[in-house]
Design an enzyme around this catalytic site. Structure first.
Site, PDB file in Angstrom:
ATOM      1  N   ASP A  16       0.802  -1.162   0.106  1.00  0.00           N
ATOM      2  CA  ASP A  16      -0.005   0.091  -0.099  1.00  0.00           C
ATOM      3  C   ASP A  16       0.931   1.289   0.109  1.00  0.00           C
ATOM      4  OD1 ASP A  16      -2.297   1.321   0.052  1.00  0.00           O
ATOM      5  OD2 ASP A  16      -2.731   1.185   2.196  1.00  0.00           O
ATOM      6  N   GLY A  19       0.401   5.266  -4.603  1.00  0.00           N
ATOM      7  CA  GLY A  19      -0.165   6.804  -4.786  1.00  0.00           C
ATOM      8  C   GLY A  19       0.275   7.760  -3.822  1.00  0.00           C
ATOM      9  N   HIS A  33       3.599   3.652  -8.663  1.00  0.00           N
ATOM     10  CA  HIS A  33       3.425   2.274  -8.819  1.00  0.00           C
ATOM     11  C   HIS A  33       4.563   1.503  -9.737  1.00  0.00           C
ATOM     12  CE1 HIS A  33      -0.888   2.336  -7.836  1.00  0.00           C
ATOM     13  NE2 HIS A  33      -1.136   3.137  -8.584  1.00  0.00           N
ATOM     14  N   LEU A 127      12.361 -19.695  -3.678  1.00  0.00           N
ATOM     15  CA  LEU A 127      11.369 -18.926  -3.016  1.00  0.00           C
ATOM     16  C   LEU A 127       9.828 -19.193  -3.932  1.00  0.00           C
ATOM     17  CD1 LEU A 127      10.057 -16.476  -1.383  1.00  0.00           C
ATOM     18  CD2 LEU A 127      10.887 -15.002  -3.226  1.00  0.00           C
TER      19      LEU A 127
END
Length: 236
Positions: A16, A19, A33, A127
């Site tokens: 998060d 922006g 982004h 991974l």
């Protein structure tokens, strides 16, 4: 399609703040982004060294389709670019890539690109990188319930495999959310039943290997009892 599970912790990250990171610098949200993709590279590289075997990143929720069309287009373009540019690096580093969520609503050609990337990286053992795109945990649970409705003896383990689409995916140990918000936002709700939660005010583009290490250090200091008591607590 299933692969042998890579041992280690399962960490989920709600990425998060892209922006807000851009807005604080007077930049277009799309640039936030783009910087977020750089943070993905850093975290994917650091994760196996810090004891993580499965890393699930929340990239785009089903509800994110309500964002402005230009932003959605930019996000889908970044995903396409990531698949084009990162597969060779993932293969070299032994990273298996899986994309979870719906594919029928993605832009033309993107689902096929995802399939090619998954096939190319399938042998990775260092991974397991899972990226959630057009994803809803509630929708995944509902789909699993419908799929298992004809089996009155279905076990929790079998139901988990229906939810995740891969019987080898372990339950989540730690969920990290960046940028100060403190909610799960329909992310890995079934798998995170006993997950520890870590919230940081750091915006995702600024998130580093050191931030990941800090979150893991906090996690390792917690007493995980899974509803029970250890011998010392039980005797008290």
């Amino acid at each position: 399609m299933q692969s042998e599970h890579t041992p280690g912790l399962h960490v989920g990250i709600i990425m998060d703040g892209n922006g807000r990171w851009a807005s604080a610098r007077g930049l277009p949200r799309a640039l936030g982004h783009r910087e977020g993709v750089e943070a993905i590279r850093r975290v994917v590289e650091a994760a196996p060294k810090q004891g993580i075997g499965t890393l699930t990143l929340y990239a785009f929720s089903c509800d994110n389709w309500r964002r402005p069309e230009a932003e959605v287009s930019a996000l889908m373009g970044l995903l396409r670019l990531y698949l084009r540019n990162e597969v060779s690096r993932l293969v070299e580093n032994g990273v298996r890539l899986s994309v979870i969520g719906r594919r029928d609503r993605l832009p033309e050609g993107l689902a096929a690109a995802i399939g090619r990337a998954e096939a190319a990286t399938f042998a990775g053992k260092a991974l397991h990188l899972r990226i959630a795109v057009d994803y809803s945990a509630r929708d995944a649970i509902l789909a699993a319930a419908l799929a298992g409705a004809g089996d009155p003896g279905i076990t929790r383990t079998a139901f988990s495999a229906l939810v995740t689409g891969d019987a080898c995916v372990p339950e989540v140990d730690l969920v990290i959310r960046t940028s100060g918000e403190q909610r799960l936002s329909d992310f890995l709700l079934w798998e995170s039943a006993y997950a520890e939660l870590h919230f940081t005010r750091r915006h995702w583009p600024d998130f580093s290997a050191a931030d990941l290490e800090e979150a893991l250090a906090a996690y390792r200091c917690r007493d995980r009892r899974f509803g029970g008591l250890d011998a010392t607590s039980a005797a008290a």
